[in-house]
Motif scaffolding. Structure first.
Motif, mmCIF file in Angstrom:
data_model
loop_
_atom_site.group_PDB
_atom_site.id
_atom_site.type_symbol
_atom_site.label_atom_id
_atom_site.label_comp_id
_atom_site.label_asym_id
_atom_site.label_seq_id
_atom_site.Cartn_x
_atom_site.Cartn_y
_atom_site.Cartn_z
ATOM 1 N N GLY A 7 0.842 -1.185 0.000
ATOM 2 C CA GLY A 7 0.000 0.000 0.000
ATOM 3 C C GLY A 7 0.882 1.241 0.000
ATOM 4 O O GLY A 7 2.030 1.204 0.464
ATOM 5 N N THR A 8 0.331 2.309 -0.543
ATOM 6 C CA THR A 8 1.103 3.557 -0.648
ATOM 7 C C THR A 8 0.276 4.748 -0.174
ATOM 8 O O THR A 8 0.591 5.887 -0.496
ATOM 9 C CB THR A 8 1.513 3.795 -2.114
ATOM 10 N N GLY A 9 -0.820 4.466 0.568
ATOM 11 C CA GLY A 9 -1.728 5.528 0.990
ATOM 12 C C GLY A 9 -1.322 6.139 2.328
ATOM 13 O O GLY A 9 -0.151 6.136 2.709
ATOM 14 N N SER A 10 -2.337 6.619 3.057
ATOM 15 C CA SER A 10 -2.092 7.394 4.287
ATOM 16 C C SER A 10 -1.322 6.592 5.329
ATOM 17 O O SER A 10 -0.256 7.022 5.800
ATOM 18 C CB SER A 10 -3.422 7.829 4.899
ATOM 19 N N LEU A 11 -1.860 5.418 5.695
ATOM 20 C CA LEU A 11 -1.197 4.636 6.758
ATOM 21 C C LEU A 11 0.160 4.127 6.287
ATOM 22 O O LEU A 11 1.124 4.110 7.057
ATOM 23 C CB LEU A 11 -2.055 3.441 7.165
ATOM 24 N N GLY A 28 2.842 -0.725 -4.432
ATOM 25 C CA GLY A 28 1.522 -0.210 -4.787
ATOM 26 C C GLY A 28 1.431 0.103 -6.253
ATOM 27 O O GLY A 28 2.139 -0.490 -7.068
ATOM 28 N N ARG A 29 0.513 1.049 -6.573
ATOM 29 C CA ARG A 29 0.322 1.401 -7.986
ATOM 30 C C ARG A 29 1.206 2.575 -8.372
ATOM 31 O O ARG A 29 1.726 2.642 -9.465
ATOM 32 C CB ARG A 29 -1.149 1.736 -8.246
ATOM 33 N N GLN A 30 1.374 3.518 -7.445
ATOM 34 C CA GLN A 30 2.260 4.652 -7.720
ATOM 35 C C GLN A 30 2.571 5.405 -6.428
ATOM 36 O O GLN A 30 1.743 5.481 -5.530
ATOM 37 C CB GLN A 30 1.625 5.612 -8.735
ATOM 38 N N ALA A 120 -4.206 8.352 13.178
ATOM 39 C CA ALA A 120 -5.096 8.923 12.160
ATOM 40 C C ALA A 120 -4.263 9.722 11.166
ATOM 41 O O ALA A 120 -3.575 10.674 11.549
ATOM 42 C CB ALA A 120 -6.162 9.800 12.802
ATOM 43 N N ALA A 121 -4.314 9.295 9.905
ATOM 44 C CA ALA A 121 -3.523 9.944 8.852
ATOM 45 C C ALA A 121 -4.412 10.146 7.632
ATOM 46 O O ALA A 121 -5.255 9.302 7.332
ATOM 47 C CB ALA A 121 -2.338 9.047 8.491
ATOM 48 N N PHE A 122 -4.238 11.277 6.966
ATOM 49 C CA PHE A 122 -5.067 11.583 5.795
ATOM 50 C C PHE A 122 -4.190 12.017 4.643
ATOM 51 O O PHE A 122 -3.325 12.873 4.817
ATOM 52 C CB PHE A 122 -6.071 12.708 6.101
ATOM 53 N N SER A 260 -16.204 1.993 -1.284
ATOM 54 C CA SER A 260 -16.099 2.057 0.178
ATOM 55 C C SER A 260 -15.752 0.671 0.735
ATOM 56 O O SER A 260 -15.710 -0.305 -0.001
ATOM 57 C CB SER A 260 -17.418 2.529 0.785
ATOM 58 N N GLU A 261 -15.521 0.614 2.049
ATOM 59 C CA GLU A 261 -15.199 -0.656 2.706
ATOM 60 C C GLU A 261 -16.447 -1.281 3.360
ATOM 61 O O GLU A 261 -16.320 -2.099 4.253
ATOM 62 C CB GLU A 261 -14.084 -0.444 3.730
ATOM 63 N N ILE A 262 -17.646 -0.918 2.872
ATOM 64 C CA ILE A 262 -18.889 -1.390 3.497
ATOM 65 C C ILE A 262 -18.989 -2.916 3.511
ATOM 66 O O ILE A 262 -19.514 -3.505 4.454
ATOM 67 C CB ILE A 262 -20.137 -0.768 2.784
HETATM 68 N N1 NAP Z 1 -5.741 6.414 7.577
HETATM 69 C C1 NAP Z 1 -6.032 6.136 8.823
HETATM 70 O O1 NAP Z 1 -5.878 6.992 9.702
HETATM 71 C C2 NAP Z 1 -6.558 4.778 9.211
HETATM 72 C C3 NAP Z 1 -6.776 4.514 10.575
HETATM 73 C C4 NAP Z 1 -7.244 3.257 10.962
HETATM 74 C C5 NAP Z 1 -7.489 2.285 9.992
HETATM 75 N N2 NAP Z 1 -7.289 2.575 8.674
HETATM 76 C C6 NAP Z 1 -7.554 1.494 7.709
HETATM 77 O O2 NAP Z 1 -6.326 1.159 7.081
HETATM 78 C C7 NAP Z 1 -6.553 0.765 5.727
HETATM 79 C C8 NAP Z 1 -5.703 1.672 4.808
HETATM 80 O O3 NAP Z 1 -6.215 2.992 4.978
HETATM 81 P P1 NAP Z 1 -5.535 4.285 4.364
HETATM 82 O O4 NAP Z 1 -6.121 5.434 5.077
HETATM 83 O O5 NAP Z 1 -4.071 4.144 4.300
HETATM 84 O O6 NAP Z 1 -6.159 4.268 2.888
HETATM 85 P P2 NAP Z 1 -5.693 5.096 1.622
HETATM 86 O O7 NAP Z 1 -4.929 6.298 1.995
HETATM 87 O O8 NAP Z 1 -6.917 5.275 0.777
HETATM 88 O O9 NAP Z 1 -4.712 4.075 0.891
HETATM 89 C C9 NAP Z 1 -5.232 2.865 0.462
HETATM 90 C C10 NAP Z 1 -4.191 2.043 -0.286
HETATM 91 O O10 NAP Z 1 -4.889 0.937 -0.862
HETATM 92 C C11 NAP Z 1 -4.689 0.949 -2.277
HETATM 93 N N3 NAP Z 1 -5.874 0.492 -3.003
HETATM 94 C C12 NAP Z 1 -7.158 0.808 -2.758
HETATM 95 N N4 NAP Z 1 -7.952 0.218 -3.661
HETATM 96 C C13 NAP Z 1 -7.152 -0.474 -4.492
HETATM 97 C C14 NAP Z 1 -7.372 -1.317 -5.614
HETATM 98 N N5 NAP Z 1 -8.609 -1.545 -6.080
HETATM 99 N N6 NAP Z 1 -6.310 -1.871 -6.203
HETATM 100 C C15 NAP Z 1 -5.056 -1.641 -5.742
HETATM 101 N N7 NAP Z 1 -4.774 -0.857 -4.691
HETATM 102 C C16 NAP Z 1 -5.813 -0.288 -4.068
HETATM 103 C C17 NAP Z 1 -4.426 2.412 -2.611
HETATM 104 O O11 NAP Z 1 -3.788 2.503 -3.862
HETATM 105 P P3 NAP Z 1 -3.896 3.853 -4.728
HETATM 106 O O12 NAP Z 1 -3.273 4.926 -3.874
HETATM 107 O O13 NAP Z 1 -3.128 3.529 -5.944
HETATM 108 O O14 NAP Z 1 -5.361 4.068 -4.937
HETATM 109 C C18 NAP Z 1 -3.528 2.792 -1.438
HETATM 110 O O15 NAP Z 1 -2.226 2.292 -1.630
HETATM 111 C C19 NAP Z 1 -8.059 0.898 5.488
HETATM 112 O O16 NAP Z 1 -8.697 -0.335 5.705
HETATM 113 C C20 NAP Z 1 -8.493 1.893 6.567
HETATM 114 O O17 NAP Z 1 -9.860 1.734 6.902
HETATM 115 C C21 NAP Z 1 -6.828 3.788 8.256
#
Ligand code: NAP
Length: 293
Positions: A7-11, A28-30, A120-122, A260-262
């Motif tokens: 993964g390359t997102g917030s967390l 990840g993808r990018q 918590a990260a955004f 969504s993650e529903i």
């Molecule tokens: N952020 C927080 O503060 C937090 C706190 C507690 C729990 N969580 C949980 O932790 C998990 C990750 O959250 P996050 O906030 O880091 O999410 P995020 O910022 O949206 O990042 C999600 C990651 O998943 C990848 N992804 C999503 N859909 C995809 C798909 N169809 N194919 C390939 N890659 C995909 C995204 O890739 P792209 O970037 O290429 O789309 C990205 O690398 C989630 O389950 C969230 O509920 C997050």
């Protein structure tokens, strides 16, 4: 420690930064050089060791953190199938339930340590200008499942040396914690996505009347699995108040036209209820409505 982050997102960016000294591979993808903005607005830049899902990653990996959202889980699973070895300890951070069903096999029970975090990260990327960014809203606690795997010790030692608030708990304790968090997510996430309101405003809405049946239905399902979770309504209300200005991740997904993650939150509760022969009409209605969104 030889660590990869799926993964390359917030967390992923937050944990990539915390474990930066170990040069984690981020998959990840990018992703490019990214900016991390702390709560006090200090800014730091980070250059990730990035690789695409399809690129070879022979390892061997001691620790893999899984920080994708659920739609990315099939790719994470395939990556683990190819590149995890028996010595790899895997920590998924995804909200919702179903981690065991999704990852065992290819992993074994002792390799998988489902975690929940109050970090918590955004992310707020500016794709037009190729700027990757993550803002830290809160440094919380990470709760992990104790499995006894050899590389659990490796991660424990590294987390301790970095002074991270990472705590390991027995499986039963973690199941109760994960269900309590699941129930909170099954109330706050869909109600905020359906109403478009931040967490704190939910308690004032007529829609909040659904919180009571949502909690009691989910508590019954947990009970049928031998997991005793009670008093969640007050806990969920307190959580909504203490995170009053937050927009839930489901609301953010809906606003940014992302899936969504529903299915792994409400959908999981409905599937478990079906298997146990328990009626969960409120969750079923919510699942239907959020799918329509
Ligand atoms: N952020 C927080 O503060 C937090 C706190 C507690 C729990 N969580 C949980 O932790 C998990 C990750 O959250 P996050 O906030 O880091 O999410 P995020 O910022 O949206 O990042 C999600 C990651 O998943 C990848 N992804 C999503 N859909 C995809 C798909 N169809 N194919 C390939 N890659 C995909 C995204 O890739 P792209 O970037 O290429 O789309 C990205 O690398 C989630 O389950 C969230 O509920 C997050």
């Amino acid at each position: 420690m030889k660590i990869a982050i799926l993964g390359t997102g917030s967390l992923a960016r937050l944990y990539g930064t915390l474990f930066e000294a170990d040069h984690p591979l981020m998959v990840g993808r990018q992703l490019g050089r990214y900016q991390l903005i702390e709560r006090d607005n200090t800014v730091s830049w980070h250059v990730p060791r990035f690789q695409r899902w399809e690129d070879p990653a022979p390892g061997p990996w001691q620790v893999v953190l899984v920080a994708v959202k659920w739609p990315g889980m099939p790719l994470a699973r395939q990556w683990l199938e190819r590149w995890a070895q028996a010595g790899t300890y895997v920590v998924p951070f995804l909200n919702g339930m179903g981690q065991e069903q999704a990852l065992i096999p290819p992993l074994t029970k002792s390799q998988l340590s489902p975690a929940i975090t109050t970090d918590a990260a955004f992310r707020s990327d500016d794709s037009d200008h190729d700027i990757w960014r993550v803002s830290i809203k809160d440094h919380g606690t990470v709760h992990l499942t104790e499995t006894g795997h050899a590389n659990e010790i490796t991660l424990k030692q590294q987390a301790a040396s970095l002074n991270l608030a990472w705590q390991w708990h027995p499986v039963d304790y973690m199941l109760r914690l994960r269900w309590t968090k699941l129930i909170a997510n099954s109330v706050i996430n869909p109600l905020s996505a359906l109403s478009g309101q931040p967490n704190g405003a939910l308690l004032q809405l007529p829609l909040w009347r659904l919180a009571e049946p949502l909690c009691s239905e989910a508590e019954s399902v947990a009970q049928s699995l031998g997991i005793s979770v009670t008093g969640t309504l007050k806990w969920v209300a307190d959580l909504a108040i203490s995170t009053a200005t937050n927009r839930s991740s489901m609301l953010q997904d809906v606003l940014s036209h992302q899936p969504s993650e529903i299915e792994s939150i409400t959908g999981y509760i409905v599937r478990q209820a079906h298997e146990a022969g328990i009626a969960v009409p409120t969750h079923q209605a919510i699942l239907h409505l959020v799918r329509l969104l």
